[in-house]
Design an enzyme around this catalytic site. Sequence first.
Site, PDB file in Angstrom:
ATOM      1  N   PRO A  24       6.232   8.767  53.521  1.00 17.19           N
ATOM      2  CA  PRO A  24       5.378   8.691  52.339  1.00 17.19           C
ATOM      3  C   PRO A  24       4.064   7.958  52.577  1.00 17.19           C
ATOM      4  CG  PRO A  24       7.308   7.265  52.096  1.00 17.19           C
ATOM      5  CD  PRO A  24       7.505   8.079  53.336  1.00 17.19           C
ATOM      6  N   ASN A  25       3.049   8.519  51.963  1.00 15.83           N
ATOM      7  CA  ASN A  25       1.685   7.992  51.923  1.00 15.83           C
ATOM      8  C   ASN A  25       0.921   8.130  53.231  1.00 15.83           C
ATOM      9  OD1 ASN A  25       1.838   7.140  49.150  1.00 15.83           O
ATOM     10  ND2 ASN A  25       3.185   5.502  49.863  1.00 15.83           N
ATOM     11  N   TYR A  37      -4.824   0.240  57.949  1.00 14.96           N
ATOM     12  CA  TYR A  37      -4.444   1.434  58.710  1.00 14.96           C
ATOM     13  C   TYR A  37      -5.595   2.084  59.467  1.00 14.96           C
ATOM     14  CZ  TYR A  37      -0.293   0.961  55.840  1.00 14.96           C
ATOM     15  OH  TYR A  37       0.827   0.479  55.231  1.00 14.96           O
ATOM     16  N   ALA A  91       7.329   3.385  53.991  1.00 18.12           N
ATOM     17  CA  ALA A  91       8.119   2.456  53.182  1.00 18.12           C
ATOM     18  C   ALA A  91       9.616   2.736  53.272  1.00 18.12           C
ATOM     19  CB  ALA A  91       7.662   2.515  51.726  1.00 18.12           C
ATOM     20  N   HIS A  94      12.091   0.526  55.288  1.00 15.21           N
ATOM     21  CA  HIS A  94      12.618  -0.731  54.763  1.00 15.21           C
ATOM     22  C   HIS A  94      13.706  -0.539  53.711  1.00 15.21           C
ATOM     23  CE1 HIS A  94       9.063  -2.023  56.835  1.00 15.21           C
ATOM     24  NE2 HIS A  94       8.332  -1.282  56.037  1.00 15.21           N
ATOM     25  N   ASP A 101      21.350   6.819  58.216  1.00 16.69           N
ATOM     26  CA  ASP A 101      22.568   7.582  58.497  1.00 16.69           C
ATOM     27  C   ASP A 101      22.261   8.906  59.193  1.00 16.69           C
ATOM     28  OD1 ASP A 101      23.970   5.500  57.357  1.00 16.69           O
ATOM     29  OD2 ASP A 101      24.483   6.594  55.520  1.00 16.69           O
ATOM     30  N   HIS A 114       5.229   2.162  63.663  1.00  7.57           N
ATOM     31  CA  HIS A 114       4.478   1.614  62.534  1.00  7.57           C
ATOM     32  C   HIS A 114       3.066   1.349  63.021  1.00  7.57           C
ATOM     33  CE1 HIS A 114       8.019   1.045  60.066  1.00  7.57           C
ATOM     34  NE2 HIS A 114       8.622   0.610  61.160  1.00  7.57           N
ATOM     35  N   ILE A 115       2.091   1.819  62.291  1.00  8.92           N
ATOM     36  CA  ILE A 115       0.688   1.629  62.663  1.00  8.92           C
ATOM     37  C   ILE A 115       0.296   0.159  62.559  1.00  8.92           C
ATOM     38  CG2 ILE A 115      -1.691   2.201  62.013  1.00  8.92           C
ATOM     39  CD1 ILE A 115      -0.515   4.957  61.055  1.00  8.92           C
ATOM     40  N   SER A 116       0.710  -0.480  61.484  1.00  9.27           N
ATOM     41  CA  SER A 116       0.385  -1.900  61.283  1.00  9.27           C
ATOM     42  C   SER A 116       1.509  -2.766  61.847  1.00  9.27           C
ATOM     43  CB  SER A 116       0.204  -2.201  59.792  1.00  9.27           C
ATOM     44  OG  SER A 116       1.438  -2.094  59.103  1.00  9.27           O
ATOM     45  N   ARG A 125       8.651  -6.139  54.280  1.00 10.06           N
ATOM     46  CA  ARG A 125       8.433  -5.207  55.390  1.00 10.06           C
ATOM     47  C   ARG A 125       9.012  -5.720  56.712  1.00 10.06           C
ATOM     48  NH1 ARG A 125       4.679  -1.417  53.429  1.00 10.06           N
ATOM     49  NH2 ARG A 125       3.354  -2.257  51.791  1.00 10.06           N
TER      50      ARG A 125
END
Length: 160
Positions: A24-25, A37, A91, A94, A101, A114-116, A125
């Site tokens: 997402p996002n 980002y 997101a 997390h 699963d 993860h970019i950040s 996070r």
Amino acid sequence: MAKSSSKAAAQKATAKPVFVLNGPNLNLLGQREPEIYGSTTLADVEAQVKARAKTLGLNVICRQSNHEGELVDWIHEAREMASGVILNAGAYSHTSIAIHDALATLDIPVIEVHISNVYKRESFRHHSTISSVATGVICGLGTIGYELALEAVKNKLTQK
């Protein structure tokens, strides 16, 4: 003889594409919080990934969804159709037991990206529900993390 068979196995495995899945996002890369980002768009990331994959002798399929169930479906598809998975679950990293699963069913390399640097951000996070089922985790290096993840997948495939 063992070397030849392991090389043949690696070639067979790399005939299948690596799935590069974004959650997402991430469709808003380059627009959303550029101070975190950067200005690189998702299209830019996908172009970089495809170019790097070509130099590594890999094929990639890039996908993005804002929907948890769709990401789970793609992970299930990867069981038969992919040689590895690179996942930036956003997101959902997390929060998603469903993605955890689904990843746990895979017998191929899985690299969480993860970019950040999530450890320099909000405390919620700092925990990933998917790291425990990933082969490795790359975070905080910007979009080059995707290219490093491709190298990690290639390395794991050639070690098999």
